[in-house]
Design a protein around this motif. Structure first.
Motif, PDB file in Angstrom:
ATOM      1  N   MET A 143       0.620  -1.632   0.039  1.00  0.00           N
ATOM      2  CA  MET A 143       0.066  -0.062  -0.233  1.00  0.00           C
ATOM      3  C   MET A 143       0.656   0.654  -0.247  1.00  0.00           C
ATOM      4  O   MET A 143       0.942   2.269  -0.916  1.00  0.00           O
ATOM      5  CB  MET A 143      -0.713   0.142   1.227  1.00  0.00           C
ATOM      6  CG  MET A 143      -2.178   0.434   1.254  1.00  0.00           C
ATOM      7  SD  MET A 143      -2.954   0.978   0.110  1.00  0.00           S
ATOM      8  CE  MET A 143      -4.811   0.647  -0.308  1.00  0.00           C
ATOM      9  N   SER A 144       1.637   1.200   0.928  1.00  0.00           N
ATOM     10  CA  SER A 144       2.691   2.750   0.609  1.00  0.00           C
ATOM     11  C   SER A 144       3.796   2.504  -0.026  1.00  0.00           C
ATOM     12  O   SER A 144       4.291   3.647  -0.150  1.00  0.00           O
ATOM     13  CB  SER A 144       3.569   2.480   2.409  1.00  0.00           C
ATOM     14  OG  SER A 144       4.820   2.460   1.637  1.00  0.00           O
ATOM     15  N   GLU A 145       3.857   1.448  -0.991  1.00  0.00           N
ATOM     16  CA  GLU A 145       4.611   0.980  -1.841  1.00  0.00           C
ATOM     17  C   GLU A 145       3.871   1.801  -2.790  1.00  0.00           C
ATOM     18  O   GLU A 145       4.149   2.831  -3.983  1.00  0.00           O
ATOM     19  CB  GLU A 145       4.899   0.116  -2.093  1.00  0.00           C
ATOM     20  CG  GLU A 145       6.377  -0.060  -1.990  1.00  0.00           C
ATOM     21  CD  GLU A 145       6.283  -2.231  -2.297  1.00  0.00           C
ATOM     22  OE1 GLU A 145       6.563  -1.948  -3.355  1.00  0.00           O
ATOM     23  OE2 GLU A 145       7.631  -2.410  -1.658  1.00  0.00           O
ATOM     24  N   ASP A 146       2.600   1.972  -3.081  1.00  0.00           N
ATOM     25  CA  ASP A 146       1.669   2.000  -4.468  1.00  0.00           C
ATOM     26  C   ASP A 146       1.448   3.912  -3.850  1.00  0.00           C
ATOM     27  O   ASP A 146       2.069   5.012  -4.990  1.00  0.00           O
ATOM     28  CB  ASP A 146       0.276   1.983  -3.809  1.00  0.00           C
ATOM     29  CG  ASP A 146      -0.263   0.793  -4.407  1.00  0.00           C
ATOM     30  OD1 ASP A 146       1.116  -0.202  -5.513  1.00  0.00           O
ATOM     31  OD2 ASP A 146      -0.893  -0.271  -4.303  1.00  0.00           O
ATOM     32  N   ARG A 147       1.434   4.409  -3.228  1.00  0.00           N
ATOM     33  CA  ARG A 147       1.517   5.934  -2.676  1.00  0.00           C
ATOM     34  C   ARG A 147       2.633   6.530  -2.803  1.00  0.00           C
ATOM     35  O   ARG A 147       3.514   7.302  -3.572  1.00  0.00           O
ATOM     36  CB  ARG A 147       1.765   6.122  -1.039  1.00  0.00           C
ATOM     37  CG  ARG A 147       0.238   7.198  -1.190  1.00  0.00           C
ATOM     38  CD  ARG A 147       0.414   7.200   0.721  1.00  0.00           C
ATOM     39  NE  ARG A 147      -0.454   6.327   1.290  1.00  0.00           N
ATOM     40  CZ  ARG A 147      -0.254   6.055   2.285  1.00  0.00           C
ATOM     41  NH1 ARG A 147       0.758   7.100   2.456  1.00  0.00           N
ATOM     42  NH2 ARG A 147      -0.399   4.932   2.773  1.00  0.00           N
ATOM     43  N   ASN A 148       4.608   5.599  -2.408  1.00  0.00           N
ATOM     44  CA  ASN A 148       5.624   6.107  -3.258  1.00  0.00           C
ATOM     45  C   ASN A 148       5.556   6.569  -4.899  1.00  0.00           C
ATOM     46  O   ASN A 148       5.910   7.548  -5.241  1.00  0.00           O
ATOM     47  CB  ASN A 148       6.971   5.583  -2.034  1.00  0.00           C
ATOM     48  CG  ASN A 148       7.082   5.053  -0.853  1.00  0.00           C
ATOM     49  OD1 ASN A 148       6.368   6.272  -0.217  1.00  0.00           O
ATOM     50  ND2 ASN A 148       7.821   4.270  -0.738  1.00  0.00           N
ATOM     51  N   LEU A 149       4.684   5.753  -5.079  1.00  0.00           N
ATOM     52  CA  LEU A 149       4.733   6.065  -6.657  1.00  0.00           C
ATOM     53  C   LEU A 149       4.520   6.241  -7.411  1.00  0.00           C
ATOM     54  O   LEU A 149       4.385   7.250  -8.422  1.00  0.00           O
ATOM     55  CB  LEU A 149       5.273   3.871  -7.130  1.00  0.00           C
ATOM     56  CG  LEU A 149       4.893   3.313  -9.015  1.00  0.00           C
ATOM     57  CD1 LEU A 149       6.745   4.302  -8.971  1.00  0.00           C
ATOM     58  CD2 LEU A 149       4.323   2.409  -8.703  1.00  0.00           C
ATOM     59  N   ASP A 150       3.389   6.532  -6.818  1.00  0.00           N
ATOM     60  CA  ASP A 150       2.284   7.803  -6.189  1.00  0.00           C
ATOM     61  C   ASP A 150       3.088   9.026  -6.753  1.00  0.00           C
ATOM     62  O   ASP A 150       2.830  10.154  -7.847  1.00  0.00           O
ATOM     63  CB  ASP A 150       0.652   7.600  -6.423  1.00  0.00           C
ATOM     64  CG  ASP A 150      -0.060   6.747  -6.597  1.00  0.00           C
ATOM     65  OD1 ASP A 150       0.355   6.238  -7.456  1.00  0.00           O
ATOM     66  OD2 ASP A 150      -0.949   6.470  -6.012  1.00  0.00           O
ATOM     67  N   GLU A 151       3.785   9.140  -6.102  1.00  0.00           N
ATOM     68  CA  GLU A 151       4.644  10.750  -5.373  1.00  0.00           C
ATOM     69  C   GLU A 151       5.297  10.795  -6.590  1.00  0.00           C
ATOM     70  O   GLU A 151       5.711  11.584  -7.021  1.00  0.00           O
ATOM     71  CB  GLU A 151       4.833  10.464  -3.770  1.00  0.00           C
ATOM     72  CG  GLU A 151       5.694  11.174  -3.567  1.00  0.00           C
ATOM     73  CD  GLU A 151       5.312  12.890  -3.579  1.00  0.00           C
ATOM     74  OE1 GLU A 151       3.922  12.798  -3.624  1.00  0.00           O
ATOM     75  OE2 GLU A 151       6.407  13.814  -3.788  1.00  0.00           O
ATOM     76  N   ALA A 152       6.180   9.559  -6.680  1.00  0.00           N
ATOM     77  CA  ALA A 152       7.706   9.619  -7.504  1.00  0.00           C
ATOM     78  C   ALA A 152       6.598  10.064  -9.033  1.00  0.00           C
ATOM     79  O   ALA A 152       7.545  11.464  -9.803  1.00  0.00           O
ATOM     80  CB  ALA A 152       7.944   8.907  -7.836  1.00  0.00           C
ATOM     81  N   LYS A 153       5.585   9.323  -9.522  1.00  0.00           N
ATOM     82  CA  LYS A 153       5.021   9.956 -10.640  1.00  0.00           C
ATOM     83  C   LYS A 153       4.511  11.311 -10.834  1.00  0.00           C
ATOM     84  O   LYS A 153       4.881  12.175 -11.996  1.00  0.00           O
ATOM     85  CB  LYS A 153       3.900   9.182 -11.013  1.00  0.00           C
ATOM     86  CG  LYS A 153       4.261   7.243 -11.563  1.00  0.00           C
ATOM     87  CD  LYS A 153       2.964   6.868 -11.531  1.00  0.00           C
ATOM     88  CE  LYS A 153       3.315   5.030 -12.170  1.00  0.00           C
ATOM     89  NZ  LYS A 153       1.981   4.798 -12.322  1.00  0.00           N
ATOM     90  N   ARG A 154       4.056  11.687  -9.261  1.00  0.00           N
ATOM     91  CA  ARG A 154       3.926  13.411  -9.683  1.00  0.00           C
ATOM     92  C   ARG A 154       4.887  14.285  -9.688  1.00  0.00           C
ATOM     93  O   ARG A 154       5.051  15.209 -10.120  1.00  0.00           O
ATOM     94  CB  ARG A 154       2.967  13.667  -8.601  1.00  0.00           C
ATOM     95  CG  ARG A 154       2.730  14.395  -8.284  1.00  0.00           C
ATOM     96  CD  ARG A 154       2.105  15.482  -6.914  1.00  0.00           C
ATOM     97  NE  ARG A 154       3.040  14.895  -5.640  1.00  0.00           N
ATOM     98  CZ  ARG A 154       3.889  16.317  -5.831  1.00  0.00           C
ATOM     99  NH1 ARG A 154       3.478  16.649  -6.571  1.00  0.00           N
ATOM    100  NH2 ARG A 154       4.066  16.300  -4.747  1.00  0.00           N
ATOM    101  N   LEU A 155       6.270  13.562  -8.724  1.00  0.00           N
ATOM    102  CA  LEU A 155       7.316  14.525  -9.349  1.00  0.00           C
ATOM    103  C   LEU A 155       8.007  13.934 -10.642  1.00  0.00           C
ATOM    104  O   LEU A 155       8.709  15.625 -10.858  1.00  0.00           O
ATOM    105  CB  LEU A 155       8.394  13.920  -8.287  1.00  0.00           C
ATOM    106  CG  LEU A 155       8.409  14.434  -6.739  1.00  0.00           C
ATOM    107  CD1 LEU A 155       9.312  13.402  -5.526  1.00  0.00           C
ATOM    108  CD2 LEU A 155       8.334  15.671  -6.099  1.00  0.00           C
ATOM    109  N   LEU A 156       7.723  13.101 -11.188  1.00  0.00           N
ATOM    110  CA  LEU A 156       8.533  13.352 -12.268  1.00  0.00           C
ATOM    111  C   LEU A 156       7.533  14.115 -13.641  1.00  0.00           C
ATOM    112  O   LEU A 156       8.530  14.812 -14.375  1.00  0.00           O
ATOM    113  CB  LEU A 156       8.482  11.586 -13.324  1.00  0.00           C
ATOM    114  CG  LEU A 156       8.991  11.171 -14.353  1.00  0.00           C
ATOM    115  CD1 LEU A 156      10.513  11.591 -14.350  1.00  0.00           C
ATOM    116  CD2 LEU A 156       8.626   9.907 -14.465  1.00  0.00           C
TER     117      LEU A 156
END
Ligand SMILES: C=C(O[C@@H]1C=C(C(=O)O)C=C[C@H]1O)C(=O)O
Length: 108
Positions: free
Chosen positions: A1-14
């Motif tokens: 779950m928190s990995e999903d959130r990290n990935l979403d955050e990474a995509k937003r930053l990208l």
């Protein structure tokens, strides 16, 4: 779950970085277009007055200056020099072309 959130955050930053990269690339294209507009006028002037397309002394000054600017800006000076030489080679090609056409610039 928190990995999903990290990935979403990474995509937003990208996406944010890519948006800035797109703006910077657009600015580079506009600046290069303006530079070539100027250098083509220089090519017409040189052809009109029989001046040579290339000016190695001027180029040496520009390279020295740009290397200093690059160093101050934490950009690799060797890269800055290669980039300037790449642009100048194209300018000289335009100048030779303009001189061969009796001082007439080509569109574009
Ligand atoms: C534009 C000129 O012609 C050539 C192109 C240069 C450039 O692109 O900056 C610099 C020197 C010349 O070899 C010039 O002489 O100023």
């Amino acid at each position: 779950m928190s990995e999903d959130r990290n990935l979403d955050e990474a995509k937003r930053l990208l996406a944010g970085y890519r948006s800035s990269i797109d703006n910077i690339d657009a600015a580079l294209i506009h600046m290069l277009a303006e530079r070539f507009r100027c250098t083509k006028a220089v090519g017409v002037l040189k052809a009109t007055y029989g001046l040579p397309p290339a000016d190695p002394a001027r180029e040496a000054q520009q390279i020295e200056r740009l290397r200093r600017l690059a160093d101050d800006a934490h950009l690799d000076p060797d890269f800055a020099e290669k980039f300037l030489n790449f642009v100048i080679r194209e300018v000289i090609r335009h100048h030779e072309h303009i001189a061969a056409n009796g001082g007439a610039s080509q569109p574009g």
